[in-house]
Every structure is written in C-alpha cells, then in structure tokens.
Motif scaffolding. Structure first.
Motif, mmCIF file in Angstrom:
data_model
loop_
_atom_site.group_PDB
_atom_site.id
_atom_site.type_symbol
_atom_site.label_atom_id
_atom_site.label_comp_id
_atom_site.label_asym_id
_atom_site.label_seq_id
_atom_site.Cartn_x
_atom_site.Cartn_y
_atom_site.Cartn_z
ATOM 1 N N VAL A 1 0.897 -0.999 0.027
ATOM 2 C CA VAL A 1 0.035 -0.017 -0.057
ATOM 3 C C VAL A 1 0.892 1.206 -0.078
ATOM 4 C CG1 VAL A 1 -1.951 -1.342 1.354
ATOM 5 C CG2 VAL A 1 -0.199 0.220 2.340
ATOM 6 N N PRO A 2 0.212 2.428 -0.342
ATOM 7 C CA PRO A 2 1.079 3.739 -0.359
ATOM 8 C C PRO A 2 1.964 3.960 0.742
ATOM 9 C CG PRO A 2 -0.799 4.066 -1.573
ATOM 10 C CD PRO A 2 -0.973 2.665 -0.907
ATOM 11 N N GLU A 3 3.100 4.235 0.992
ATOM 12 C CA GLU A 3 3.818 4.693 1.899
ATOM 13 C C GLU A 3 3.116 5.904 2.539
ATOM 14 O OE1 GLU A 3 8.046 5.474 1.329
ATOM 15 O OE2 GLU A 3 8.105 3.181 0.498
ATOM 16 N N CYS A 4 3.586 6.147 4.004
ATOM 17 C CA CYS A 4 2.891 7.357 4.470
ATOM 18 C C CYS A 4 4.018 7.900 5.496
ATOM 19 C CB CYS A 4 1.632 6.916 5.552
ATOM 20 S SG CYS A 4 2.198 5.441 6.704
ATOM 21 N N GLU B 1 6.388 8.853 8.194
ATOM 22 C CA GLU B 1 6.968 8.136 9.355
ATOM 23 C C GLU B 1 6.877 8.775 10.560
ATOM 24 O OE1 GLU B 1 7.922 4.748 9.488
ATOM 25 O OE2 GLU B 1 6.973 4.691 7.548
ATOM 26 N N VAL C 1 3.685 8.283 11.871
ATOM 27 C CA VAL C 1 3.644 6.960 12.588
ATOM 28 C C VAL C 1 4.198 7.133 13.927
ATOM 29 C CG1 VAL C 1 4.506 4.566 12.102
ATOM 30 C CG2 VAL C 1 3.622 5.684 10.323
ATOM 31 N N ARG D 1 1.572 2.335 11.788
ATOM 32 C CA ARG D 1 1.669 2.705 10.208
ATOM 33 C C ARG D 1 0.443 2.195 9.667
ATOM 34 N NH1 ARG D 1 5.960 0.412 9.914
ATOM 35 N NH2 ARG D 1 7.264 2.164 10.132
ATOM 36 N N ILE D 2 -0.145 1.178 9.824
ATOM 37 C CA ILE D 2 -1.496 0.794 9.325
ATOM 38 C C ILE D 2 -2.740 1.623 9.731
ATOM 39 C CG2 ILE D 2 -3.215 -1.130 9.365
ATOM 40 C CD1 ILE D 2 -1.244 -2.942 10.074
ATOM 41 N N GLN E 1 -1.727 4.768 7.405
ATOM 42 C CA GLN E 1 -2.430 4.421 6.088
ATOM 43 C C GLN E 1 -3.792 4.562 5.654
ATOM 44 O OE1 GLN E 1 -0.642 0.739 5.796
ATOM 45 N NE2 GLN E 1 1.735 1.210 5.158
ATOM 46 N N ARG E 2 -4.574 4.272 6.923
ATOM 47 C CA ARG E 2 -6.028 4.284 6.526
ATOM 48 C C ARG E 2 -6.607 5.846 6.797
ATOM 49 N NH1 ARG E 2 -7.860 -1.886 7.446
ATOM 50 N NH2 ARG E 2 -6.024 -2.607 6.345
ATOM 51 N N CYS F 1 -4.869 9.442 11.924
ATOM 52 C CA CYS F 1 -3.605 10.064 12.167
ATOM 53 C C CYS F 1 -3.256 10.628 13.465
ATOM 54 C CB CYS F 1 -3.208 10.869 11.161
ATOM 55 S SG CYS F 1 -3.129 10.336 9.376
ATOM 56 N N ASP G 1 -0.157 -4.511 3.657
ATOM 57 C CA ASP G 1 0.044 -3.272 4.575
ATOM 58 C C ASP G 1 1.341 -3.047 5.099
ATOM 59 O OD1 ASP G 1 -2.949 -2.376 5.195
ATOM 60 O OD2 ASP G 1 -2.946 -4.534 4.771
#
Length: 568
Positions: free
Chosen positions: A8-11, A13, A16, A31-32, A35-36, A39, A457
């Motif tokens: 899945v696309p990076e987000c 850090e 995270v 991180r999961i 990604q969804r 935040c 993921d």
C-alpha cells in the motif's frame, strides 16, 4: 493463478512515530492506522470505539423532512401503507426494519416483495396494482426505486404516493415521488454517501422517532439487521457503516432478533460472528429464499415474534440454500467446461457464457466464481421470461458499468455499478453482445488489471505477533471494503512440520521464523504449493492474522493468501 503482491502507499513516518507514542502501540500497527487516514489520538479513539452518537442527524438527508411528514399524515388519517423492498438481503432486511417500526404506529400496514422471476428487480407494476387492490395510498420503496420513473408515474395515476429510499446511483431523471431519500443524489448534501438500502430505512426510523417524540433508542433494536445488510451488500465499512456494523455485530452476538438467531442455529454457529461470517453464512441463506423460491419467506422469518415460527422459516430457508448450492456447483461446472472447450474464449479479455437451462437465481454467484478463476470481466447469461438475463462481475479497478454503456444498443436494460451489474437482452443479440463486450473491454482495460492484486500493509516478523499485537489488530474490525483485514508479509519462513492437504484443495501447515513461536496456518485453495514446501527451503507468505476457535479453544491462526518459494 499468480497474484501481484503490492505494498500500500507509504505514509509519513513522523506521523507513524507520533501516533505510536500517543497510543502506546507497535509501530507496524500505527503505520496501518496512518495508512487508513487515522493520524491522531482523537481519530484513533473514534475508530477503536465507534459510538452511536457518531451517527449523523437523519434530517440532513435531502427530503427526509418531507418523507416523515407524509408518513405522519398517513398514520394520522389511517391510510394503508405498503412497505416495498427488493428480494435480496439488503431489501428484505430493510423491509423488516421499516415494517417492524411502523407496525406499532400505523393501523393499516402491509409489505410487498416482488417475485425475482415474474417481476424482476425494482418497483413493479404488479406491486403497484397490488397496492391499489388493497387500498394502499402510500408506498415506501426500499433498496430500489431511484430509476423507477415510469412505475412511480403509473402509481401517481392511481392516486398512490411514493417515498423512495434507495442507495443506488440515480439515472438522468428522478421519479416523481413525494420524497426521494438517496445520499447519491447530486442535490443531497448528507455527509455519508455509502449507506446500504437497509441503512436508509434505519435513518428513516430514526427521523420518525425524533419527529414523533419517541425514545430515540428504539431503532437500535434493528442494528443486527442493518449490519447483515451492510455485510451482504459489500458496502464500505467506514463512517456510519462502521458504527452500524460494529454495534450490529455486538447485538447479533449478544442479543439477536428471533429470526436471525433461528438462522444462526441452522447454520451451526450461534455466537462469535465476524462480518466475514455473516457474508458467507447468514447472507447466502437469506438470499436463497428469493433465488430459489420467494423472498417473502425471508421477511416472514425476520419478522417472526415466536421462536417456533422463526425456526420453521429458518429450516425452510436452509433447505432452499442447500438447493441453491447444488445449482451453483452444477452450473459452475458446466460454465467452466464451456470456457475450457473454446480456444478463443480462453485467450480473450472477457468471459461471456450462456445456456438457456441455467437457473437465473444463481448466475450471479457463478459469475463471481468464474471471475475468481480467470480474473477478467465476466457475464453469465441464461433464458428468462422470453428474453436473456445476465449477471456481470468485474475485476478491481475496471468500471464494468461503463463498459456495458458501450454495449447499450444491444441491451434491453442494464443497471448496477462499477463491480457488478444485471442486464437483459434479446436472444438474437447474444453473439453480437459477446463480441462487442470483448471489443469494448479489450480496448479500455489495463493489462495489469487482469492479474489479481494482494495489497500488502506491512512486512512483519513472526516474533512481532504477540497477544497484545493480535488484540489491538482485532479491534480494528469489523473488517470489510475500505477497511480490510491488514495483510502482512513474512520472509524466510520455514514449515515447522510436514504440511498436509485438507478438504481436497487446502493446505494446513505450521510456520516459524528464527526466534519466533510456531504458528498454525491455513492456505485455502493452495494445495498445489505442497511440493515447494516439502523441499525444506525457506519461503515467503502473505497472510492475515485471525482467531480460530476449535472445540471451544481459541488460538491465533495465519490465513495465508499466497506463498512464494524464497527464490521465486
């Protein structure tokens, strides 16, 4: 079939790390969440603890005030109201919710489910004639009606008003109904567009409660039914749907309605349901009533106030489901033989199969099975009521509905969305349609879309899978579209014991990495990987983590989606 493992696309850090500290959780889990789109601490709190208070005011929906006023007038003046719904899970549960709610308020009330074969999908003239014959002056249509322009006009001529409660995309013109509740209307600013038909019905009961000054918790008794519709209709499990599904699952597992409990009993499982269990156990049984006979049997079961009546209807529906399975298996076998015998069809970008003898009630299921095997846009056709009816399924990322629009001149009618559709045509158009559909799809589909994708993921070491990790992961449910169970990759994995083939085509195995515990695993439909695992060489797996219950004992299990030899 080989599948692409696509991260899945990076987000960010930084986000995270910050969220992991705020929540006190593993960075992989953080991180999961990021990604969804989760935040912050507040967003995570709302995600992990969905509250009924998070549901939107039903009066934010266009025409809700008009619909409520018309229903109140009908109740006050003693008009007869017909609750009309589609014959699938979403429609039958929606009818059950609205009919049950109104039963305590309206003196003259009935429900109507169209016959799948005699009347077809949506609002029917026969249903309107039935309303007229019974003296009904108001029809509340659930999970259908948004494109029923001619039918609603026909009812108008008979002095019958319509309230449409639908979640499908409108056509170029809206029907001339008293009120149209559909968040997908261009002029509707309701904050959440992805409610199912039963969800729209639920919002209507909420609005009526508010307007009538009733206890606003009354509609919550229907949450298990709404959840079943959300699961079966494959709508996104985010926003309001997540709140409804979360609390609906809780009700199903703790205090289900009599009808649903009776169905759970015949299914052999009366607790511990997940949304996936509902999709594969409860949903098909309810659908079988309309596929094999008449969907009114499902409504009768769901409305049952007595255990004996609920049990009798659930046994009947279970028998219908057993018959459905037999038709499903036989037709799938015939369709596969038809494809394998046709060299040209094997090489094409589409699958279109046809037989006059196939049962219309299961062709949608067969289309899904063929799509799963060959992974390309698929249509299964059969004879029905003097014409040819079809059920279509797509692959991820390809707009099936748009492709059908390119074939519209060969069709009598069609409807649906990007991933699934229904259609009818004349018999003499079948071959021309088969060629045109292949032409349209071949010209527009990206070659990559013809290979199934497994979104990954995160990469995970098996030693990271602790009890705490699994508990937090489970709290990310209920899982479904737009909030799927996270898929992990682990590399340099070894088989701890000799893998075994079970159920004819599945692998049962135990896996480990250096310094990790041994984890039980199941790999459905992957018996062909047994020789590669017997070499003793390491391999990679992608999988979800789930809790398996066997003889009242719960343990973690890896559900392996794909296996790759390490040098593969």
């Amino acid at each position: 079939m080989e599948k692409r493992w696509v991260p899945v696309p990076e987000c960010s850090e930084d986000q995270v790390g910050k969220l992991a500290l705020e929540l006190g959780i593993d960075q992989t889990l953080s991180r999961i969440l990021v990604q969804r789109g989760i935040c912050s601490f507040d967003a995570a709190r709302d995600f992990f603890r969905p509250q009924i208070s998070h549901l939107h005011d039903p009066f934010l929906m266009k025409d809700m005030d008009i619909a409520v006023a018309r229903i109140r007038r009908a109740i006050a003046s003693g008009e007869r109201i017909m609750v009309f719904g589609d014959y699938d899970v979403d429609g039958t549960t929606a009818v059950t919710v609205v009919y049950s709610f109104l039963a305590g308020l309206a003196e003259h009330l009935e429900y109507y489910i169209p016959d799948r074969y005699a009347e077809g999908y949506g609002v029917s003239y026969k249903g309107i004639d039935c309303a007229e014959a019974h003296g009904a002056s108001l029809i509340i249509a659930l999970d259908c009606g948004i494109k029923s322009v001619a039918e609603v006009a026909y009812a108008r001529q008979k002095g019958i008003d319509f309230i449409v409660c639908d979640h499908h995309l409108p056509g170029p013109a809206l029907p001339d109904a008293v009120a149209i509740l559909d968040p997908k209307r261009n002029d509707c600013s309701y904050p959440f567009e992805e409610l199912c038909g039963c969800g729209i019905g639920f919002k209507l009961t909420q609005a009526l409660c508010k307007s009538l000054g009733l206890d606003e918790t009354l509609p919550l008794r229907y949450l298990d039914l709404v959840m079943v519709a959300i699961a079966a209709d494959i709508v996104p499990v985010v926003g309001e749907n997540r709140v409804l599904a979360y609390h609906g699952l809780k009700k199903l597992n703790e205090n289900p309605s009599r009808g649903l409990y009776a169905l759970m009993e015949v299914a052999g499982k009366t607790g511990g349901y997940t949304l996936t269990d509902v999709v594969f156990s409860i949903g098909p049984r309810i659908n079988a009533a309309g596929r094999m006979d008449h969907a009114s049997h499902a409504v009768e079961m769901l409305l049952s106030a007595e255990n004996v009546a609920a049990q009798a209807q659930s046994l009947l529906i279970n028998d219908k489901n057993a018959a459905r399975k037999m038709f499903d298996q036989d037709i799938t076998r015939e369709a596969l033989a038809q494809i394998e015998a046709d060299e040209l069809m094997l090489k094409q970008k589409t699958t279109v199969v046809y037989s006059e003898s196939w049962h219309k009630g299961v062709i949608g299921i067969v289309a899904s099975r063929l799509t799963e095997k060959y992974y390309r846009p698929t249509i299964v056709l059969t004879a029905a009521n003097g014409h040819v009816a079809g059920s279509a399924r797509s692959v991820a990322g390809f707009d099936l509905y748009e492709a059908l629009q390119g074939c519209a001149h060969l069709l009598d009618q069609f409807g649906g969305h990007r991933f699934a559709a229904g259609l009818t045509m004349r018999r003499e158009n079948v071959e021309a349609f088969r060629q045109k559909f292949e032409e349209v799809v071949a010209a527009s589909i990206n070659e990559d879309l013809l290979t199934p994708v497994i979104p990954i993921d995160a990469t995970l070491g098996l030693a990271q899978i602790t009890g705490k990790f699994a508990r937090i992961l489970a709290q990310m449910g209920p899982f479904g579209p737009h909030n799927m169970a996270p898929v992990f990759v682990s590399v340099n994995v070894m088989a701890a014991f000799e893998p075994a083939v079970v159920g004819g085509n599945h692998l049962r195995l135990a896996v480990k990495q250096e310094n990790s515990a041994i984890f039980e695993a199941i790999a459905f439909g992957q018996a062909d990987m047994l020789p590669a695992l017997r070499t003793g060489m390491p391999f990679s797996i992608c999988y979800t983590i789930e809790e398996n219950t066997w003889r009242d004992k719960k343990r973690l299990q890896l559900n392996i989606k794909a296996i790759r030899p390490q040098n593969g």
